[in-house]
Design an enzyme around this catalytic site. Sequence first.
Site, mmCIF file in Angstrom:
data_model
loop_
_atom_site.group_PDB
_atom_site.id
_atom_site.type_symbol
_atom_site.label_atom_id
_atom_site.label_comp_id
_atom_site.label_asym_id
_atom_site.label_seq_id
_atom_site.Cartn_x
_atom_site.Cartn_y
_atom_site.Cartn_z
ATOM 1 N N LYS A 251 14.053 -8.897 30.915
ATOM 2 C CA LYS A 251 14.347 -10.008 30.437
ATOM 3 C C LYS A 251 13.516 -11.116 31.212
ATOM 4 O O LYS A 251 13.590 -11.493 32.130
ATOM 5 C CB LYS A 251 16.101 -10.427 30.911
ATOM 6 N N ARG A 256 12.409 -18.372 24.255
ATOM 7 C CA ARG A 256 12.161 -17.569 23.025
ATOM 8 C C ARG A 256 11.394 -18.178 21.676
ATOM 9 O O ARG A 256 11.624 -19.394 21.551
ATOM 10 C CB ARG A 256 13.457 -17.169 22.677
ATOM 11 N N GLU A 301 9.467 -13.805 24.184
ATOM 12 C CA GLU A 301 9.456 -14.514 24.935
ATOM 13 C C GLU A 301 8.384 -15.031 25.549
ATOM 14 O O GLU A 301 7.564 -14.144 26.085
ATOM 15 C CB GLU A 301 10.656 -13.693 26.110
ATOM 16 N N PHE A 341 9.212 -8.881 21.276
ATOM 17 C CA PHE A 341 10.274 -7.833 21.338
ATOM 18 C C PHE A 341 10.895 -7.255 20.066
ATOM 19 O O PHE A 341 11.831 -6.536 19.827
ATOM 20 C CB PHE A 341 11.260 -7.853 22.325
ATOM 21 N N LYS A 422 22.909 -8.812 27.960
ATOM 22 C CA LYS A 422 22.026 -9.097 28.904
ATOM 23 C C LYS A 422 22.748 -8.592 30.278
ATOM 24 O O LYS A 422 23.860 -8.777 30.537
ATOM 25 C CB LYS A 422 21.804 -10.480 29.203
HETATM 26 P P1 AMP Z 1 20.614 -15.868 27.285
HETATM 27 O O1 AMP Z 1 19.788 -16.943 27.011
HETATM 28 O O2 AMP Z 1 20.884 -15.667 28.853
HETATM 29 O O3 AMP Z 1 21.615 -15.669 26.482
HETATM 30 O O4 AMP Z 1 19.712 -14.421 27.119
HETATM 31 C C1 AMP Z 1 19.148 -14.174 25.985
HETATM 32 C C2 AMP Z 1 17.504 -14.715 26.014
HETATM 33 O O5 AMP Z 1 16.932 -13.928 26.762
HETATM 34 C C3 AMP Z 1 16.831 -14.368 24.732
HETATM 35 O O6 AMP Z 1 17.362 -15.608 23.723
HETATM 36 C C4 AMP Z 1 15.571 -14.663 24.997
HETATM 37 O O7 AMP Z 1 15.033 -15.932 24.980
HETATM 38 C C5 AMP Z 1 15.587 -14.105 26.376
HETATM 39 N N1 AMP Z 1 14.476 -12.647 26.509
HETATM 40 C C6 AMP Z 1 13.950 -12.463 27.451
HETATM 41 N N2 AMP Z 1 13.544 -11.119 27.534
HETATM 42 C C7 AMP Z 1 13.944 -10.761 26.182
HETATM 43 C C8 AMP Z 1 13.730 -9.507 25.778
HETATM 44 N N3 AMP Z 1 13.127 -8.412 26.044
HETATM 45 N N4 AMP Z 1 14.630 -9.172 24.600
HETATM 46 C C9 AMP Z 1 15.253 -10.350 23.991
HETATM 47 N N5 AMP Z 1 15.592 -11.424 24.699
HETATM 48 C C10 AMP Z 1 14.934 -11.695 25.546
#
Ligand code: AMP
Length: 557
Positions: A251, A256, A301, A341, A422
């Site tokens: 992550k 994004r 990302e 990704f 996540k």
């Molecule tokens: P969150 O913002 O905490 O809900 O986590 C989701 C976000 O993690 C996504 O919208 C992406 O911006 C970010 N992200 C980072 N690495 C990845 C990955 N390998 N796959 C999907 N999302 C990712």
Amino acid sequence: MTNMEFSELTAVYQKLEEISGRIEMTSIISDFLGSAPDDELPTLILFLQGRAFPPWSDKELGIGGKLMIKAISNISGFPDEKVVDKVREKGDTGLAAEELLVNKTQTTLFKEKLTLQKVSDNLNKLAGLTGKGAQDKKISYINELLSFASPVESRYLVKIILEELRLGVGRGVVRDAIAGAFEVDAALVDRAYSLTSDLGEVARTAKKEGNAGLEKAEMKTGVPVEVMLAQKVGSIEEALEKFSPASFEVKYDGARIQIHKEGDRITLFTRRLESVTKQFPEIVEEARENITAKSAIVEGELVAIQDGRHPRPFQDLSRRIKRKYNIDEISQKIPVEINLFDAIYVEGKSKIDAAFKDRREILEKIVSPTEKFRIADDLITEDVKEAGKFYQKALDLGHEGVMVKNLDAPYQPGSRVGHMYKVKPIMETLDLVLVGATWGEGRRANWLASYLLAVLDPDSGQLLTIGRMGTGFTDEEFKSMTELLKEQVLEEAGKEVKLRPSVVVEVAYEEIQKSPTYESGYALRFPRLVRIREDKGVDDADTLTRVEEILGSRKGQ
Ligand code: AMP
């Protein structure tokens, strides 16, 4: 072309300002849309949301408070200072304009009526202006509108132009209003919007072709698609209970980005559907060269990096996103990479119904990775230990944690379905003191809507500000917070209120950053209220030392 009058819209704005219930709002908008001519729907829907253009449009009005004051001064005949005073008194430029322009309009009895089309035309012309003389021309377009407008129309025109019209007409309200007005299925409205990001067009399709038309909506390159969101789980074990084997990906700690390619034409969009194409020329170049498909939409990302590909603090990436000039200079200082990704569209065809493992395969097929243009590191496993090691490695690199993805799931735009989870370390909350607040706008005008947070300096016993918290509250919570804080107001200046330090709140957040904006030297990213700590007094609040400890321990992870 129909000629709907702007006053019809302002009458609706006024009604919306008087109410706050979602159901009532939806019904007012639904009635209005139902009676509006087809060709006015796109503009009406943008204006109802307080926007001149869709978020992904490259167009920007770029009108600041100062320019608006000049425009109001020109048209009202009052000197700039008088306008500034009025704005301060009212706490709102739109209300100030309304009051100052009352006399002007009484003298022009037989003037032409302002139409929605005229407002839209002038805003479009204005947005295209750059370079020498642009400011004066912009003022003249605004003046022209204000000279046709009644006082109440001026109020809303000014708010639209300054992007300060916040009536709480969100996507959900518009969706339900469209469904109600044209008797179509709300889920289909949602789907069509997720794919086309254009509620105006969706409304027009709903009206003309009903459910069948909405079903046909498809994504296309150049227009952002709403992204699929993740849910959260507490641990790797819990994630593997959801699906096993699963794909674990780093992550990455960045933003994004959706990359659209159509031949040589590349566009980049954020998760909030805003275009950032101009800000990242190096990614545009890489995409043009290294996406081998002729047309494609891929996601990844974007990370600002320093030595050894470690992520820089988020604010560095933020600086790049905000920078609109001297891009070359800042891209040298703050280099970025992208970790791709997903692939959701290739060679004219949507891939959202394909399983994730197939989309990943497609991605690998159509991308030739380079140093800056990478494919996300992944591990497909059902083994908790293996997955745990992968997780630790991601944290060691300074990233946020891992994403755990269902290999068989489709891509569902715009929703937080359980297709990916996540996993990241739990952030400790902080107990902070409320030392200030700001009165809201529009329908929140009677509530304190944004709260200034402070931490205790253990040496001096002083309170040092560390951030502002204003999102994530329900209407009820705003109301009760306002009731609670009204008693504690020490001073008011315009909309800003200074509070007697007495209320302690437990606050969760995404990250602690260094920041010159606040007295503590730190800022909380995305602070949100967990609860009011009625059991705590100001002296029991968390200290600056605690903040530094948390920051230190996060870095060492
Ligand atoms: P969150 O913002 O905490 O809900 O986590 C989701 C976000 O993690 C996504 O919208 C992406 O911006 C970010 N992200 C980072 N690495 C990845 C990955 N390998 N796959 C999907 N999302 C990712």
